[in-house]
Design a protein around this motif. Structure first.
Motif, PDB file in Angstrom:
ATOM      1  N   ASP A   1      50.581  38.471  24.722  1.00  0.00           N
ATOM      2  CA  ASP A   1      49.693  37.449  25.266  1.00  0.00           C
ATOM      3  C   ASP A   1      49.379  37.667  26.744  1.00  0.00           C
ATOM      4  OD1 ASP A   1      49.680  36.093  22.812  1.00  0.00           O
ATOM      5  OD2 ASP A   1      51.565  35.088  23.307  1.00  0.00           O
ATOM      6  N   PHE A   2      49.811  38.804  27.296  1.00  0.00           N
ATOM      7  CA  PHE A   2      49.587  39.050  28.716  1.00  0.00           C
ATOM      8  C   PHE A   2      48.124  39.394  28.974  1.00  0.00           C
ATOM      9  CE2 PHE A   2      49.426  41.749  32.486  1.00  0.00           C
ATOM     10  CZ  PHE A   2      50.111  40.969  33.400  1.00  0.00           C
ATOM     11  N   GLU A   3      47.529  38.759  29.972  1.00  0.00           N
ATOM     12  CA  GLU A   3      46.139  39.012  30.333  1.00  0.00           C
ATOM     13  C   GLU A   3      46.095  39.616  31.737  1.00  0.00           C
ATOM     14  OE1 GLU A   3      43.842  35.488  29.918  1.00  0.00           O
ATOM     15  OE2 GLU A   3      44.079  35.394  27.736  1.00  0.00           O
ATOM     16  N   PRO A   4      45.832  40.912  31.832  1.00  0.00           N
ATOM     17  CA  PRO A   4      45.830  41.559  33.154  1.00  0.00           C
ATOM     18  C   PRO A   4      44.792  40.948  34.085  1.00  0.00           C
ATOM     19  CG  PRO A   4      45.851  43.195  31.393  1.00  0.00           C
ATOM     20  CD  PRO A   4      45.589  41.871  30.747  1.00  0.00           C
ATOM     21  N   GLN A   5      45.156  40.851  35.360  1.00  0.00           N
ATOM     22  CA  GLN A   5      44.238  40.433  36.408  1.00  0.00           C
ATOM     23  C   GLN A   5      43.982  41.615  37.332  1.00  0.00           C
ATOM     24  OE1 GLN A   5      45.317  36.629  38.329  1.00  0.00           O
ATOM     25  NE2 GLN A   5      47.013  36.527  36.883  1.00  0.00           N
ATOM     26  N   HIS A   6      42.817  41.633  37.946  1.00  0.00           N
ATOM     27  CA  HIS A   6      42.549  42.675  38.926  1.00  0.00           C
ATOM     28  C   HIS A   6      43.529  42.530  40.087  1.00  0.00           C
ATOM     29  CE1 HIS A   6      38.837  44.374  37.261  1.00  0.00           C
ATOM     30  NE2 HIS A   6      38.523  43.137  36.899  1.00  0.00           N
ATOM     31  N   PRO A   7      44.202  43.594  40.474  1.00  0.00           N
ATOM     32  CA  PRO A   7      45.150  43.501  41.592  1.00  0.00           C
ATOM     33  C   PRO A   7      44.432  43.232  42.906  1.00  0.00           C
ATOM     34  CG  PRO A   7      44.885  45.774  40.877  1.00  0.00           C
ATOM     35  CD  PRO A   7      44.167  44.941  39.883  1.00  0.00           C
ATOM     36  N   ALA A   8      45.221  42.819  43.909  1.00  0.00           N
ATOM     37  CA  ALA A   8      44.643  42.449  45.197  1.00  0.00           C
ATOM     38  C   ALA A   8      44.200  43.662  46.004  1.00  0.00           C
ATOM     39  CB  ALA A   8      45.655  41.629  45.993  1.00  0.00           C
ATOM     40  N   LEU A   9      44.985  44.752  45.976  1.00  0.00           N
ATOM     41  CA  LEU A   9      44.697  45.904  46.828  1.00  0.00           C
ATOM     42  C   LEU A   9      44.494  47.202  46.057  1.00  0.00           C
ATOM     43  CD1 LEU A   9      47.197  45.261  49.769  1.00  0.00           C
ATOM     44  CD2 LEU A   9      44.736  44.883  49.762  1.00  0.00           C
ATOM     45  N   HIS A  10      45.017  47.299  44.857  1.00  0.00           N
ATOM     46  CA  HIS A  10      44.827  48.509  44.060  1.00  0.00           C
ATOM     47  C   HIS A  10      43.410  48.535  43.475  1.00  0.00           C
ATOM     48  CE1 HIS A  10      49.181  48.375  44.300  1.00  0.00           C
ATOM     49  NE2 HIS A  10      49.245  49.595  43.802  1.00  0.00           N
ATOM     50  N   PHE A  11      42.813  49.721  43.465  1.00  0.00           N
ATOM     51  CA  PHE A  11      41.441  49.838  42.978  1.00  0.00           C
ATOM     52  C   PHE A  11      41.406  49.790  41.453  1.00  0.00           C
ATOM     53  CE2 PHE A  11      37.807  52.217  41.406  1.00  0.00           C
ATOM     54  CZ  PHE A  11      36.769  51.628  42.110  1.00  0.00           C
ATOM     55  N   THR A  12      40.477  49.020  40.903  1.00  0.00           N
ATOM     56  CA  THR A  12      40.228  48.957  39.470  1.00  0.00           C
ATOM     57  C   THR A  12      38.724  49.018  39.231  1.00  0.00           C
ATOM     58  OG1 THR A  12      40.191  46.540  39.528  1.00  0.00           O
ATOM     59  CG2 THR A  12      42.292  47.590  38.979  1.00  0.00           C
ATOM     60  N   PRO A  13      38.297  49.398  38.017  1.00  0.00           N
ATOM     61  CA  PRO A  13      36.861  49.423  37.729  1.00  0.00           C
ATOM     62  C   PRO A  13      36.328  48.013  37.561  1.00  0.00           C
ATOM     63  CG  PRO A  13      38.071  49.887  35.727  1.00  0.00           C
ATOM     64  CD  PRO A  13      39.100  49.797  36.840  1.00  0.00           C
ATOM     65  N   PRO A  14      35.030  47.801  37.741  1.00  0.00           N
ATOM     66  CA  PRO A  14      34.469  46.456  37.537  1.00  0.00           C
ATOM     67  C   PRO A  14      34.498  46.026  36.084  1.00  0.00           C
ATOM     68  CG  PRO A  14      32.722  48.060  37.925  1.00  0.00           C
ATOM     69  CD  PRO A  14      34.012  48.782  38.179  1.00  0.00           C
ATOM     70  N   MET A  15      34.454  47.014  35.179  1.00  0.00           N
ATOM     71  CA  MET A  15      34.540  46.747  33.746  1.00  0.00           C
ATOM     72  C   MET A  15      34.833  48.085  33.064  1.00  0.00           C
ATOM     73  SD  MET A  15      31.401  47.967  34.321  1.00  0.00           S
ATOM     74  CE  MET A  15      30.385  46.619  34.915  1.00  0.00           C
ATOM     75  N   GLY A  16      35.122  48.040  31.762  1.00  0.00           N
ATOM     76  CA  GLY A  16      35.242  49.276  31.005  1.00  0.00           C
ATOM     77  C   GLY A  16      36.532  50.043  31.291  1.00  0.00           C
ATOM     78  N   TRP A  17      36.458  51.342  31.113  1.00  0.00           N
ATOM     79  CA  TRP A  17      37.613  52.248  31.170  1.00  0.00           C
ATOM     80  C   TRP A  17      37.539  53.131  32.408  1.00  0.00           C
ATOM     81  CZ3 TRP A  17      42.062  53.941  28.764  1.00  0.00           C
ATOM     82  CH2 TRP A  17      42.484  55.238  29.067  1.00  0.00           C
ATOM     83  N   MET A  18      38.706  53.377  33.033  1.00  0.00           N
ATOM     84  CA  MET A  18      38.799  54.302  34.155  1.00  0.00           C
ATOM     85  C   MET A  18      40.033  55.169  33.999  1.00  0.00           C
ATOM     86  SD  MET A  18      39.234  53.472  38.260  1.00  0.00           S
ATOM     87  CE  MET A  18      40.915  52.862  38.107  1.00  0.00           C
ATOM     88  N   ASN A  19      39.876  56.503  34.288  1.00  0.00           N
ATOM     89  CA  ASN A  19      41.071  57.331  34.429  1.00  0.00           C
ATOM     90  C   ASN A  19      40.993  58.136  35.726  1.00  0.00           C
ATOM     91  OD1 ASN A  19      39.278  58.575  32.133  1.00  0.00           O
ATOM     92  ND2 ASN A  19      40.436  60.355  32.806  1.00  0.00           N
ATOM     93  N   ASP A  20      40.935  59.464  35.707  1.00  0.00           N
ATOM     94  CA  ASP A  20      41.165  60.295  36.892  1.00  0.00           C
ATOM     95  C   ASP A  20      40.329  59.907  38.112  1.00  0.00           C
ATOM     96  OD1 ASP A  20      42.385  61.632  34.823  1.00  0.00           O
ATOM     97  OD2 ASP A  20      41.315  63.509  35.100  1.00  0.00           O
TER      98      ASP A  20
END
Length: 493
Positions: free
Chosen positions: A5-24
């Motif tokens: 039931d865990f729902e990830p949130q965008h971290p405060a300082l770590h970079f994440t994509p705006p949507m979709g999938w990200m790797n390298d």
């Protein structure tokens, strides 16, 4: 511990994509006051698929502005990993005598209905407007398919002594080096890797190459060494999953020579989630690097809320002479801590009895902490940094070294994730019994650096918990430990 039931949130300082999938991470370059971060991106799904180059820029390595996709799949194939450089003197002739940005990437072309039937070539794109728009070079590929399949991830660097550009390419179980005077025409120089370091069924990938001064080098020792970073993918014969190794040696512009015995494996990180490392180009005086914070064993099956993929915090890399040879050291880029509150200091104390001892109660979306511990020989203790015992680092003091052991719990009902996510493994050792642990907790992440007298271990882990309501604790199992100094900073949401 279930994460269903865990729902990830965008971290405060770590970079994440705006949507979709990200790797390298791809194409890391500093140009005209901006840090560029490109990345492998599938905007239409939360699992890996046709690869684009996503793009963002920052002036402080903490706050990122998302820009339009730089490269998208076309009739030639998908845009796999690569690197970017500044063509300062317009040696390519693409910029009318002005500086411009070049992106080297692997074109991945599937030849039939079988996704394993593919060929790869190295292509070039360029930008005349500070990376806002990109054009594909009409002369691509600059390196055509070589006749074997795995030929990818070009890392381009300048080699000053030979006054040439060098491209490091992952080619099966080796790294091949090519050289060029104009960044357009490339000649094969040498190969490195056969019988060297770690090998699995998966080909080597994501190379990086850079030179650094050696801190603590003796008068009769080289003042600088070259570092060759290599990614190892996840395969059934590798229970650790995907990981990053590195080599220390000499590079003369043609050939890399390993300083260590061929069977020595140097791990850039002892955790499970530090992969596809790439350093920024054009950052004089600093070697800044970034990694994808995930593992190919379970990345496609981790909890998600419309996006998947996180980058590590930027780290500054240095070299240090130790009793075991020259080794890579890391520290979190100073810009990250500057974005946080003033530190709350931890008073020195001596812990002798077994049991839990609360150190601090983190508050905020991102927490940065540091503890210096002085252990008595024979002491064994656990540092719990996140919810309950979901992530725990064990430290055991010998006579002159401190060994590390790491464990993580968690499942979400998906067989592939549940089989590989939980871990319990040795994480190396550091010299001395005075140990400094530096860590970052942010939504979905836990990054730790453990320093001894001269040696260091990095441990980076995905962490699907809400760490904000959990204290940092020390559990003394045996012996005695003194908390010499420490502090914690946080960032509010």
């Amino acid at each position: 511990m279930t994460l269903a039931d865990f729902e990830p949130q965008h971290p405060a300082l770590h970079f994440t994509p705006p949507m979709g999938w990200m790797n390298d991470p791809n194409g890391l370059v500093f140009f005209e006051g901006e840090y560029h971060l490109f990345y492998q991106f599938h905007p239409f799904s939360t699992v890996w698929g046709p690869m684009h180059w996503g793009h963002a820029v920052s002036r402080d390595l903490c706050h990122w502005q998302h820009l339009p996709i730089a490269l998208a799949p076309n009739e030639e194939g998908a845009s796999f990993s690569g690197s970017a450089v500044v063509d300062e003197h317009d040696v390519t002739g693409l910029f009318d005598g002005q500086p411009g940005l070049l992106a080297f990437y692997t074109c991945h072309r599937v030849l039939s209905d079988d996704p394993e039937d593919y060929q790869q070539s190295q292509c070039l794109a360029y930008s005349r407007d500070r990376g806002r728009t990109w054009q594909r070079y009409e002369g691509s590929p600059v390196l055509p398919p070589p006749g074997f399949k795995d030929f990818r991830d070009p890392k381009v660097v300048w080699h000053g002594p030979s006054q040439r550009w060098v491209m490091a390419l992952a080619c099966g179980q080796e790294i091949h080096f090519y050289t060029s005077h104009n960044l357009l025409e490339w000649q094969f120089a040498s190969a490195f890797g056969e019988g060297e370091g770690a090998h699995t069924q998966h080909p080597w990938e994501c190379p990086d190459l850079f030179e650094l001064p050696v801190d603590g080098a003796g008068s009769d020792e080289p003042a600088t060494r070259w570092v060759l970073v290599v990614g190892i993918g996840a395969t059934p014969d590798n229970p650790f999953g995907s990981f990053t190794q590195y080599f220390i040696g000499e590079f003369d512009g043609q050939r890399f020579t390993n300083d260590n015995a061929a069977d020595v494996v140097l791990m850039m990180d002892e955790g499970r989630d530090f992969y596809a490392v790439q350093s920024w180009s054009n950052t004089p005086g600093r070697q800044l690097a970034l990694a994808w914070l995930n593992n190919w064993q379970y990345a496609n099956h981790a909890p998600e809320t419309g996006w998947r993929g996180t980058m590590s915090l930027p780290r500054e890399l240095t070299l240090r002479a130790t009793s075991r040879g020259v080794r890579l050291r890391q520290r979190f880029a100073r810009e990250a801590a500057q974005a946080l509150s003033a530190p709350s200091h931890i008073s020195p104390r001596s812990l002798q009895t077994a049991g839990e001892h609360c150190i601090a109660l983190p508050e905020g979306a991102a927490v940065y902490g540091q503890l210096t511990l002085v252990l008595k020989a024979g002491t064994r203790l656990a540092l719990s940094l996140q919810q309950g015992y979901q992530q725990r680092l064990w430290l055991t003091a010998g006579e002159s070294t401190t060994s590390l052991h790491y464990e993580r719990q968690g499942s979400n009902g998906q067989a592939t994730f549940d089989e590989h996510f939980a871990c319990d493994h040795a994480a190396g050792s550091v010299d001395g019994l005075t140990v400094t642990v530096t860590w970052w907790c942010d939504h979905g992440t836990l990054e730790m650096l453990v320093d001894g007298a001269t040696e260091q271990r990095s441990i980076t882990q995905v962490s699907f918990v809400d760490h904000r309501r959990q204290p940092v604790t020390l559990e003394v199992v045996s012996g005695r430990v003194e908390v010499a100094e420490g502090g914690i900073q946080s960032a509010v949401e």
